[in-house]
Design an enzyme around this catalytic site. Sequence first.
Site, PDB file in Angstrom:
ATOM      1  N   GLU A 121       0.859  -1.185   0.000  1.00 26.01           N
ATOM      2  CA  GLU A 121       0.000   0.000   0.000  1.00 26.01           C
ATOM      3  C   GLU A 121       0.892   1.232   0.000  1.00 26.01           C
ATOM      4  O   GLU A 121       1.808   1.349   0.824  1.00 26.01           O
ATOM      5  CB  GLU A 121      -0.917  -0.028   1.242  1.00 26.01           C
ATOM      6  CG  GLU A 121      -1.937   1.090   1.232  1.00 26.01           C
ATOM      7  CD  GLU A 121      -3.132   0.830   2.149  1.00 26.01           C
ATOM      8  OE1 GLU A 121      -3.492  -0.351   2.363  1.00 26.01           O
ATOM      9  OE2 GLU A 121      -3.696   1.802   2.670  1.00 26.01           O
ATOM     10  N   ARG A 122       0.613   2.121  -0.949  1.00 22.06           N
ATOM     11  CA  ARG A 122       1.449   3.318  -1.105  1.00 22.06           C
ATOM     12  C   ARG A 122       2.919   2.949  -1.272  1.00 22.06           C
ATOM     13  O   ARG A 122       3.799   3.623  -0.742  1.00 22.06           O
ATOM     14  CB  ARG A 122       1.291   4.278   0.072  1.00 22.06           C
ATOM     15  CG  ARG A 122      -0.137   4.609   0.439  1.00 22.06           C
ATOM     16  CD  ARG A 122      -0.878   5.288  -0.678  1.00 22.06           C
ATOM     17  NE  ARG A 122      -2.289   5.460  -0.361  1.00 22.06           N
ATOM     18  CZ  ARG A 122      -3.184   5.866  -1.251  1.00 22.06           C
ATOM     19  NH1 ARG A 122      -2.834   6.120  -2.497  1.00 22.06           N
ATOM     20  NH2 ARG A 122      -4.440   6.003  -0.910  1.00 22.06           N
ATOM     21  N   LYS A 180      -3.967  -0.300  14.097  1.00 22.75           N
ATOM     22  CA  LYS A 180      -4.742   0.816  13.532  1.00 22.75           C
ATOM     23  C   LYS A 180      -6.200   0.450  13.733  1.00 22.75           C
ATOM     24  O   LYS A 180      -6.718  -0.435  13.052  1.00 22.75           O
ATOM     25  CB  LYS A 180      -4.427   0.970  12.052  1.00 22.75           C
ATOM     26  CG  LYS A 180      -5.286   2.016  11.318  1.00 22.75           C
ATOM     27  CD  LYS A 180      -4.886   2.113   9.836  1.00 22.75           C
ATOM     28  CE  LYS A 180      -5.721   3.173   9.106  1.00 22.75           C
ATOM     29  NZ  LYS A 180      -5.312   3.321   7.680  1.00 22.75           N
ATOM     30  N   GLU A 189     -10.378   4.843   9.017  1.00 22.25           N
ATOM     31  CA  GLU A 189     -10.545   4.545   7.598  1.00 22.25           C
ATOM     32  C   GLU A 189     -11.132   3.158   7.365  1.00 22.25           C
ATOM     33  O   GLU A 189     -10.636   2.378   6.556  1.00 22.25           O
ATOM     34  CB  GLU A 189      -9.200   4.702   6.868  1.00 22.25           C
ATOM     35  CG  GLU A 189      -8.680   6.143   6.951  1.00 22.25           C
ATOM     36  CD  GLU A 189      -7.359   6.372   6.221  1.00 22.25           C
ATOM     37  OE1 GLU A 189      -6.587   5.425   6.080  1.00 22.25           O
ATOM     38  OE2 GLU A 189      -7.140   7.519   5.792  1.00 22.25           O
ATOM     39  N   ARG A 234     -11.008  17.748  10.428  1.00 21.01           N
ATOM     40  CA  ARG A 234     -10.225  16.510  10.544  1.00 21.01           C
ATOM     41  C   ARG A 234      -8.922  16.733  11.323  1.00 21.01           C
ATOM     42  O   ARG A 234      -8.458  15.839  12.020  1.00 21.01           O
ATOM     43  CB  ARG A 234      -9.916  16.000   9.139  1.00 21.01           C
ATOM     44  CG  ARG A 234      -8.876  14.910   9.107  1.00 21.01           C
ATOM     45  CD  ARG A 234      -8.816  14.283   7.737  1.00 21.01           C
ATOM     46  NE  ARG A 234      -7.582  13.539   7.552  1.00 21.01           N
ATOM     47  CZ  ARG A 234      -7.253  12.874   6.454  1.00 21.01           C
ATOM     48  NH1 ARG A 234      -8.072  12.870   5.421  1.00 21.01           N
ATOM     49  NH2 ARG A 234      -6.117  12.226   6.364  1.00 21.01           N
ATOM     50  N   ASP A 288      -1.993  14.475   7.001  1.00 27.82           N
ATOM     51  CA  ASP A 288      -1.506  13.192   6.503  1.00 27.82           C
ATOM     52  C   ASP A 288      -0.253  13.325   5.642  1.00 27.82           C
ATOM     53  O   ASP A 288      -0.339  13.237   4.420  1.00 27.82           O
ATOM     54  CB  ASP A 288      -2.620  12.496   5.699  1.00 27.82           C
ATOM     55  CG  ASP A 288      -2.327  11.019   5.478  1.00 27.82           C
ATOM     56  OD1 ASP A 288      -1.361  10.506   6.067  1.00 27.82           O
ATOM     57  OD2 ASP A 288      -3.066  10.379   4.711  1.00 27.82           O
ATOM     58  N   GLU A 308       5.324   9.479  14.149  1.00 27.27           N
ATOM     59  CA  GLU A 308       5.352   8.720  12.896  1.00 27.27           C
ATOM     60  C   GLU A 308       5.543   9.674  11.724  1.00 27.27           C
ATOM     61  O   GLU A 308       4.777  10.613  11.545  1.00 27.27           O
ATOM     62  CB  GLU A 308       4.020   7.966  12.744  1.00 27.27           C
ATOM     63  CG  GLU A 308       3.862   7.228  11.427  1.00 27.27           C
ATOM     64  CD  GLU A 308       2.480   6.550  11.287  1.00 27.27           C
ATOM     65  OE1 GLU A 308       1.842   6.256  12.327  1.00 27.27           O
ATOM     66  OE2 GLU A 308       2.044   6.334  10.143  1.00 27.27           O
ATOM     67  N   GLU A 342       4.268   9.361  -0.165  1.00 25.99           N
ATOM     68  CA  GLU A 342       2.914   9.245  -0.726  1.00 25.99           C
ATOM     69  C   GLU A 342       2.440  10.570  -1.332  1.00 25.99           C
ATOM     70  O   GLU A 342       1.885  10.590  -2.421  1.00 25.99           O
ATOM     71  CB  GLU A 342       1.963   8.790   0.383  1.00 25.99           C
ATOM     72  CG  GLU A 342       0.507   8.724  -0.030  1.00 25.99           C
ATOM     73  CD  GLU A 342      -0.380   8.212   1.105  1.00 25.99           C
ATOM     74  OE1 GLU A 342       0.166   7.841   2.177  1.00 25.99           O
ATOM     75  OE2 GLU A 342      -1.606   8.189   0.937  1.00 25.99           O
ATOM     76  N   TRP A 348     -13.426  13.479   2.618  1.00 23.66           N
ATOM     77  CA  TRP A 348     -12.166  13.165   3.289  1.00 23.66           C
ATOM     78  C   TRP A 348     -11.644  14.239   4.242  1.00 23.66           C
ATOM     79  O   TRP A 348     -10.617  14.045   4.894  1.00 23.66           O
ATOM     80  CB  TRP A 348     -11.097  12.809   2.256  1.00 23.66           C
ATOM     81  CG  TRP A 348     -11.391  11.504   1.609  1.00 23.66           C
ATOM     82  CD1 TRP A 348     -12.010  11.309   0.401  1.00 23.66           C
ATOM     83  CD2 TRP A 348     -11.149  10.191   2.141  1.00 23.66           C
ATOM     84  NE1 TRP A 348     -12.148   9.965   0.146  1.00 23.66           N
ATOM     85  CE2 TRP A 348     -11.633   9.263   1.197  1.00 23.66           C
ATOM     86  CE3 TRP A 348     -10.559   9.716   3.323  1.00 23.66           C
ATOM     87  CZ2 TRP A 348     -11.553   7.877   1.390  1.00 23.66           C
ATOM     88  CZ3 TRP A 348     -10.482   8.347   3.514  1.00 23.66           C
ATOM     89  CH2 TRP A 348     -10.980   7.449   2.564  1.00 23.66           C
TER      90      TRP A 348
END
Lengths: 660, 660
Positions: free
Chosen positions: B142-143, B264, B268, B318, B347, B369, B375, B523
């Site tokens: 992923e990514r 996680k 999402e 968000r 993000d 993190e 990405e 989003w």
Amino acid sequence: MSWEQAWLAYHCVVNYEDASYFEAIYTLESGKIIDNALEELRLATNKMFGKSIAIERSMPQKGICLMLIEEISLNEAGYKIERKNNLIFLSANTQKGLLYAVFALLRLAACKVSLSDVHLVSVPDKEFRMLNHWDNMDGSIERGYSGNSFFFKDQKIEVNERTKDYARLLASIGINATVINNVNVRAEATDFITEPYLKQLRVLSDLFESYGVKLFLSLNYAACIDIGGITTADPLDKTVISWWEERMELVYQHIPTLGGFLVKADSEGRPGPFTYKRNQADGANMLARAIAPYQGIIIWRCFVYNCQQDWRDKKIDRARAAYDYFYDLDGEFLENVILQIKNGPIDFQVREPFMPLFGKLKKTNHMMEVQIAQEYTGQQIDLCYLIPWFKELLTSRTYCGEDKDTIADLLEGKCCNHKGRGIVAVANTGNDENWTGHDLAAANFYGFGRMAWDSKLSPEEIVKEWISQTFSDKREVVMVLTKLLMMSWPVYEKYTAPLGVGFMVTPSNHYGPNIDGYEYSKWGTYHRADHFGIGVDRSLKGTGYASLYNPPLAMQYEYADTCPDELLLFFHHVDYNHILHNGKTVLQHIYDTHFEGAKKVEEMLSMWEQLKESISPEKYERTLIRFQQQRNNAKEWCDQINSYFYRKSGIADQHQRPIY
Amino acid sequence: MSWEQAWLAYHCVVNYEDASYFEAIYTLESGKIIDNALEELRLATNKMFGKSIAIERSMPQKGICLMLIEEISLNEAGYKIERKNNLIFLSANTQKGLLYAVFALLRLAACKVSLSDVHLVSVPDKEFRMLNHWDNMDGSIERGYSGNSFFFKDQKIEVNERTKDYARLLASIGINATVINNVNVRAEATDFITEPYLKQLRVLSDLFESYGVKLFLSLNYAACIDIGGITTADPLDKTVISWWEERMELVYQHIPTLGGFLVKADSEGRPGPFTYKRNQADGANMLARAIAPYQGIIIWRCFVYNCQQDWRDKKIDRARAAYDYFYDLDGEFLENVILQIKNGPIDFQVREPFMPLFGKLKKTNHMMEVQIAQEYTGQQIDLCYLIPWFKELLTSRTYCGEDKDTIADLLEGKCCNHKGRGIVAVANTGNDENWTGHDLAAANFYGFGRMAWDSKLSPEEIVKEWISQTFSDKREVVMVLTKLLMMSWPVYEKYTAPLGVGFMVTPSNHYGPNIDGYEYSKWGTYHRADHFGIGVDRSLKGTGYASLYNPPLAMQYEYADTCPDELLLFFHHVDYNHILHNGKTVLQHIYDTHFEGAKKVEEMLSMWEQLKESISPEKYERTLIRFQQQRNNAKEWCDQINSYFYRKSGIADQHQRPIY
């Protein structure tokens, strides 16, 4: 997987005065098509009237007679239905004509039309009435919104009861040709013209023949490379030419009844003659020569354009592409080539002008391609009954300089040297149990066939026929559903891209709003909105596209003042405060139509809810969910379009409705 | 599939005065880690100096001595390198420390640092220096932008020479923990905690241990349902609790050295405690209790937000989500839980303020993190050396009220009650032969490890080390590549979303510009541009996000006047003619930076072309292609962003450059 029977459900018909004719059938004919016609009559009589119909070998006292006659005016597919005394006579020149007559009679019965004075003479006005399926060998369907393919599964061809029901549906509305595989011929589908597949396709072709339907296939123009192992596909290369000659011989050995091939070349990444610096006629004619000995036809798609356009360049115009590539080649194509031309210059939008090749091509066979798959018109989630739109197209004048000059006249071969050959629709079926995902989307399938047969039918009468056969002849059901379907296209137009500008959809899936989705892309579909205004200048000051039409239209489209409102932004870049013929500014019109469109969808949902007691629970519920999705979708369109233009123009809505 | 050795290529080092120390090694220690250290020394000596190094059992005349000592200040991983007479002494408290010392010595040699006065004492300043891989069992990542996974293929775990080389790369830069599977634990990956997989994971864990690396796994919070067959995952449910207790016992029977799990949850679409109306601490603590007997750790991701936001709603933010969910729970988490907090509130954008939880959490273990997978920063096509960005983050003051108050201080456990535990990067590796797709993207991998070890290192010295080891110590190569890498992040920031507003990327793939791509979506990442201005109001008049920071920062961010330019649009909605601290209007700044950014990328391409003769042809060509792609990409960003704002604002560029 089970499936329903769509408009061939043959619901029980009560209190029909003419049920008594459905006691006996008399015919002297025999053959596969006649057998299917009799089988259909037997099945329908059983389901509609609860009785078995007898096949008589002598003329009955009362009943239905099927007779072959010779009457030139009926052509190879027309028929007559008449009552004489206690007998209903179905007559035609061919068995196919009789099959069509049987379906017509059953339609009359389902709609409870009295047969006492019946005198129906019906001859299809277009030679080709065709479907194109975009089904892939893995079972997926490109732009398919009704499940997977029922032709293909796991790289295999399927021929079964469902395929037969499909052929029955086609025959019942007069469709006489179909292409079962995707025009984008990828992977295994290239191998259709090799022996293992040809054997299976023969079975399918025979089945279709018994319902008067010609099988066609999509062809990979580069098959001579991919399976022939030749290093080129240059249409003038001798090796290529003889490879195709041999290949066509092989194909027709296996399937003598094959109609021919559909080819999408030099388009959206597909190979074609351009690769070898040849023109489109070189490519089409090479294949046409190879197939000519077998009376085969090459249908050549005109959807050729540069899909690597620079969005910065305002002089290049995708709308011109098909015209620019094909107009100069008029007369260069062989007699067994038919050009397949999309109805509009862009791509199946909710509103486009018709393609200017119509009325300009005078020496080349051609057909019009429409799309009932609703790729850009709601994807069989949002209701959009497209037959009124097709009717508008068909009645549009091309000003080709002849007495008869509408697109319908053209496709019926009444003008332009009889070069119009028919109409084609990209199909909207899949293996969903109701065939079309949305139950009401089947009206597009049905309606396309009916209008392909007879351009003079009205979208409203078509829809009423379809409702009576599919759901019920209850007055309320017919009224409400007719209203729903008839309002659906104008409503869809209201809440989506305004005034003919097109697109504004989410890239790649083409569903839902994305105003700038294609604006800065290579696809050639722009709206050019800025702070001051919106629209694409296709006048002579812009791309010059408007001038491609025959004079009266070219003049009308050239100027913003005379251009019809609904196409204004297709042809002109105008200020937001430009006044439309309806008296509103462009921007206020955008606001108004979008609020109105979203509100109308709420009404449509309520109208459906009224029918709860009259529709089977399963159909009611699955359709209800779609109306709810449509409501949400319409709200998104409305709010996004209005917010986008408000944010860009800074001009407020006159009625201060919520814009974000 | 073959692969290269990245910065462990050990190129031939000529004319190095201290090569003579690499004749003999002396050590009394033995064990797996020591064996690996010696093997590395042997390999490197052979490749760098073309000679075999001897392992001596008595102190040699000249050579390298590895010694375990006891010196508290060196901690469990630090080391010393000193010369005494003709001997280079590497000493540490642990074998792991000695392994790090060996890699440090080899780095010095590759960079031709003189060893005559060497006196290097190095202790990692952060406890956890960790990678997170988002690799899936089917081999996809992923990514991931560097090919497929080298951990997984066809649902199987792979342990081979490449895995060993991976462990060597980690050890060489001091990374001491890694999560090998995607935080989105789907399908088979849930089964990692069942026996067949545990046996294979044990082999991998042992390999990692021999390089000082702890294996961690991502956990499916709902595994008790998916594999346990329990109907709930309520963290307070007794069945759930005992299922996890038994499961952890089983896991640790098989892999006693496992570090623990990364989770996680509630993000999402992933399941979590919210599903059962429990809070995040309930979920984390339940797992932490089950794993505590084995000294295991639960790393709990704070990337929790509502991904079904209504774009019309300007009050929901968000950016606030992680803070709102976790701040009130400070102190509620068990001691073996570590919260893993993304560096910024959105993000991994090219520019964001740091997450306000840093400097606010005082009673909960936490780590930061970051993402080196690029990405949103060029996807290893566009060059973007991220270490200067991480350095800025690390040196940011949190104003937590203590003497030491930077994020580095925090992560090093020097403030906030020592609750900072380290740093984590989402990895940028795959099975491409050069590990990172773009050869120069390996600088992010290397640089992350180095900065994770020592926050005080400068991005520039790190990059020079890396170039010397990877390419060459030739002055021109080091100079040009250093300049290229050091300019790359500011340049990327210039040509993409302006002034901290973020996103404006193509939905789903996140590469390339799409200014409104997320503007009308669910989003939560909006720019709110309209005709008059742009930006998100996060002051108290808006979402109130700015006030979440400790006072001096909260005050600074609250007002457009005091907010740093580079974050202005993150915190404020301002007019296009708002004057920045740099004296330009917001709009002119957008135009200028975008033209400048695109131009700089042209320069970067030329700089790379200068190196043609100094780089191996294969590396040169594959990197050249990426620079060409970056040039095209930067041009698209520049033209689209500028055209978008010109069309929206109607305000022209002062310098009349081409805008469309």
